[in-house]
Design a protein around this motif. Structure first.
Motif, PDB file in Angstrom:
ATOM      1  N   HIS A 430      28.605  19.770  -2.122  1.00 44.49           N
ATOM      2  CA  HIS A 430      29.010  18.412  -2.485  1.00 44.49           C
ATOM      3  C   HIS A 430      29.209  17.509  -1.261  1.00 44.49           C
ATOM      4  O   HIS A 430      29.901  16.493  -1.341  1.00 44.49           O
ATOM      5  N   ALA A 442      28.503   3.722  -6.925  1.00 45.61           N
ATOM      6  CA  ALA A 442      29.349   4.540  -7.814  1.00 45.61           C
ATOM      7  C   ALA A 442      29.138   6.022  -7.533  1.00 45.61           C
ATOM      8  O   ALA A 442      30.100   6.814  -7.508  1.00 45.61           O
ATOM      9  N   GLU A 443      27.884   6.401  -7.328  1.00 45.94           N
ATOM     10  CA  GLU A 443      27.587   7.807  -7.020  1.00 45.94           C
ATOM     11  C   GLU A 443      28.193   8.206  -5.687  1.00 45.94           C
ATOM     12  O   GLU A 443      28.741   9.303  -5.533  1.00 45.94           O
ATOM     13  N   GLU A 445      30.831   6.835  -4.278  1.00 42.48           N
ATOM     14  CA  GLU A 445      32.288   6.899  -4.431  1.00 42.48           C
ATOM     15  C   GLU A 445      32.714   8.204  -5.112  1.00 42.48           C
ATOM     16  O   GLU A 445      33.682   8.844  -4.702  1.00 42.48           O
ATOM     17  N   ALA A 446      31.986   8.615  -6.152  1.00 36.18           N
ATOM     18  CA  ALA A 446      32.319   9.851  -6.876  1.00 36.18           C
ATOM     19  C   ALA A 446      32.142  11.073  -5.993  1.00 36.18           C
ATOM     20  O   ALA A 446      32.955  12.018  -6.022  1.00 36.18           O
ATOM     21  N   THR A 447      31.087  11.052  -5.172  1.00 34.77           N
ATOM     22  CA  THR A 447      30.832  12.197  -4.291  1.00 34.77           C
ATOM     23  C   THR A 447      31.914  12.315  -3.221  1.00 34.77           C
ATOM     24  O   THR A 447      32.396  13.407  -2.914  1.00 34.77           O
ATOM     25  N   GLN A 449      34.967  11.225  -3.479  1.00 35.44           N
ATOM     26  CA  GLN A 449      36.205  11.674  -4.139  1.00 35.44           C
ATOM     27  C   GLN A 449      36.154  13.179  -4.413  1.00 35.44           C
ATOM     28  O   GLN A 449      37.165  13.898  -4.208  1.00 35.44           O
ATOM     29  N   LYS A 450      35.030  13.653  -4.850  1.00 35.09           N
ATOM     30  CA  LYS A 450      34.875  15.086  -5.118  1.00 35.09           C
ATOM     31  C   LYS A 450      35.094  15.886  -3.840  1.00 35.09           C
ATOM     32  O   LYS A 450      35.797  16.901  -3.830  1.00 35.09           O
TER      33      LYS A 450
END
Length: 508
Positions: A430, A442-443, A445-447, A449-450
């Motif tokens: 990840h 958005a992708e 930001e999600a990555t 955060q993960k």
């Protein structure tokens, strides 16, 4: 002339007497010698042996007294008093069977021997043969020469009749399966009779056994054995009670003692074989567990369970051991199964509920773990159960927010090595720099955060102190920050800092 004739007759008479004496004297000497060597010496020797036996008994050397009296009885087999004396020694040794045999023999020789009648009546009472005791007391009262022994015999008769009636009520209740009624009748008898017979205690022990009051059964069977140490029924029953309590070594000893007296006793023989087979497999499992061979230990305990599937107490202990061993090898399904069986066998078992809680936590069934911990605390509210409840409630709470164990994809009982490996694999998978150049914001930001969650989870779980606090449900947000030092990550990874700061990555 008459005078010489008379003198001649006297001389002739003296000669005749002398001849007769000469003929008979050797015979008289021989007879006297034989009497001295046999009859007279025998009587003296028997008396001396009796005195020695009395001295031995007074000094507490009962076995020596028995040996001396055996010699006396061999010398005087028709003397009823010798048999009576030996019966008293047997009574002192609590060997009522042998005592009765001697008293029976004594009374066959002298049917109205008062002391033997009274002694046999008391012994018959002691083994619960109260109707027979009544007959002896009745005859003892009739033949008594003095008022005091006659009065004692009449009191004995009344007591034996009362004993017989109580026994009959208890026996009828036992046949009906009314064990509480059986115990009620026997308890009343114990209150009424100054020295209850062994059979009262044995009957009461059977009632307690049938009702599952095993410790009471052991106590009463022990009282019966104090009266008659050779009582095979008492040894068998006491062994069975110890077996049901899973005190296998003690059970084996009781049955072994009985088999020494009667090698073919069916009940004791069967019980002895059963306990040996079960104990052997159980001990093998314990030894394997000590060596860290948990899976093999589990199989050995399961084999022990198969020896006697109805042995509830052992099943409880075995399932507790199986649950612990299964947790050690992270076989959570087996741990849950055995812990659940242990609880079903004894809901009052603190260990069963705590092990079940531990297994449920490992299996991530947090709500069930909280229930198990609360039940354990109901049983015993102490530091151990408080900690178990706090741990389960913390896990449940964490499961509803961010769960560091779930973030890394490991179980709560994962080793440090497993945690490190999971972190490295997830960090590589990840890593934000692996996103394509045309990834949306958005992708990205999600990555990010993960990846932050993975790093934060590792930061807490790789630190023993922080992990322990987290497991207890304590706040770890103020944990001293550690600078992550990833190595070997591709495409310009700049590192990150924990503790609420933003992570900065370079994409493309």
């Amino acid at each position: 002339s008459q005078s010489p004739k008379r003198a001649m007759r006297v001389v002739l008479l003296r000669l005749w007497v002398a001849q007769e004496l000469a003929a008979w004297l050797p015979i008289a000497v021989i007879v006297a010698a034989e009497r001295s060597a046999s009859g007279g010496a025998e009587t003296e020797s028997a008396g001396r042996l009796r005195s020695l036996a009395d001295e031995a008994l007074i000094s507490g050397r009962a076995e020596e007294a028995l040996q001396l009296l055996a010699r006396v009885i061999a010398m005087e087999p028709l003397n009823e008093r010798n048999l009576y004396k030996r019966s008293r020694v047997y009574t002192r040794l609590h060997k009522s069977g042998a005592a009765l045999a001697d008293l029976d023999a004594s009374l066959r020789l002298a049917p109205e021997y008062e002391a033997a009648l009274s002694a046999r009546a008391r012994t018959l009472e002691s083994v619960g043969r109260c109707r027979e005791a009544s007959e002896d007391w009745r005859l003892a009262a009739q033949v008594a020469k003095k008022e005091k022994p006659a009065e004692e015999a009449r009191e004995g008769l009344a007591r034996a009749e009362q004993c017989a009636r109580a026994f009959e009520r208890a026996a009828a209740a036992e046949l009906r399966g009314d064990h509480r009624g059986q115990l009620e009748a026997l308890n009343a008898l114990v209150e009424l009779v100054q020295t209850p017979p062994a059979s009262v205690y044995l009957s009461r022990a059977r009632g307690h056994y049938a009702l599952g009051d095993l410790y009471e059964c052991i106590a009463d069977a022990g009282r019966a054995l104090k009266v008659d140490a050779d009582d095979l029924a008492a040894l068998e029953l006491r062994g069975a009670a110890y077996y049901r309590l899973a005190e296998h070594e003690t059970a084996k000893n009781h049955w072994q003692q009985a088999l020494k007296r009667d090698p073919e006793h069916e009940g004791c023989k069967r019980g002895y074989k059963l306990v040996r087979a079960l104990a052997k497999k159980d001990a093998a499992g314990d030894e394997l567990e000590k060596r860290g061979r948990h899976a093999e230990a589990i199989e050995s305990w399961r084999a022990a369970l198969a020896v006697d599937p109805d042995h509830a107490r052992y099943a409880l202990l075995a399932h507790l051991k199986i649950a612990r061993a299964a947790l050690a090898v992270k076989d959570h399904a087996a741990a849950l199964e055995s812990a659940a069986r242990a609880v079903a066998l004894d809901d009052a078992s603190l260990e069963a509920h705590l092990l079940r809680c531990e297994a449920q936590l490992a299996a991530e069934d947090y709500e069930a773990a909280v229930r198990s911990a609360k039940r354990a605390r109901e049983l015993h509210d102490d530091d151990r159960t408080k900690k178990a409840q706090a741990k389960a409630e913390a896990a449940l709470k964490q499961s509803k927010t961010i769960n560091f164990y779930k973030v890394l994809g490991v179980r709560r009982d994962a080793s440090t090595k497993d945690i490190k490996k999971a972190y490295r694999d997830l960090a590589l998978k990840h890593h934000p720099d692996k996103l394509p150049a045309d990834a949306s914001d958005a992708e990205k930001e999600a990555t990010v955060q993960k990846f932050q969650d993975i790093a934060h989870a590792y930061e807490i779980l790789s630190d023993d102190e922080a992990r322990a606090k987290y497991d207890r449900g304590e706040d770890v947000s103020g944990n001293p920050q550690q600078q992550a030092q990833p190595h070997g990550f591709p495409r310009g990874f700049q590192g990150f800092q924990h503790g609420g700061q933003r992570f900065h990555f370079r994409f493309g």
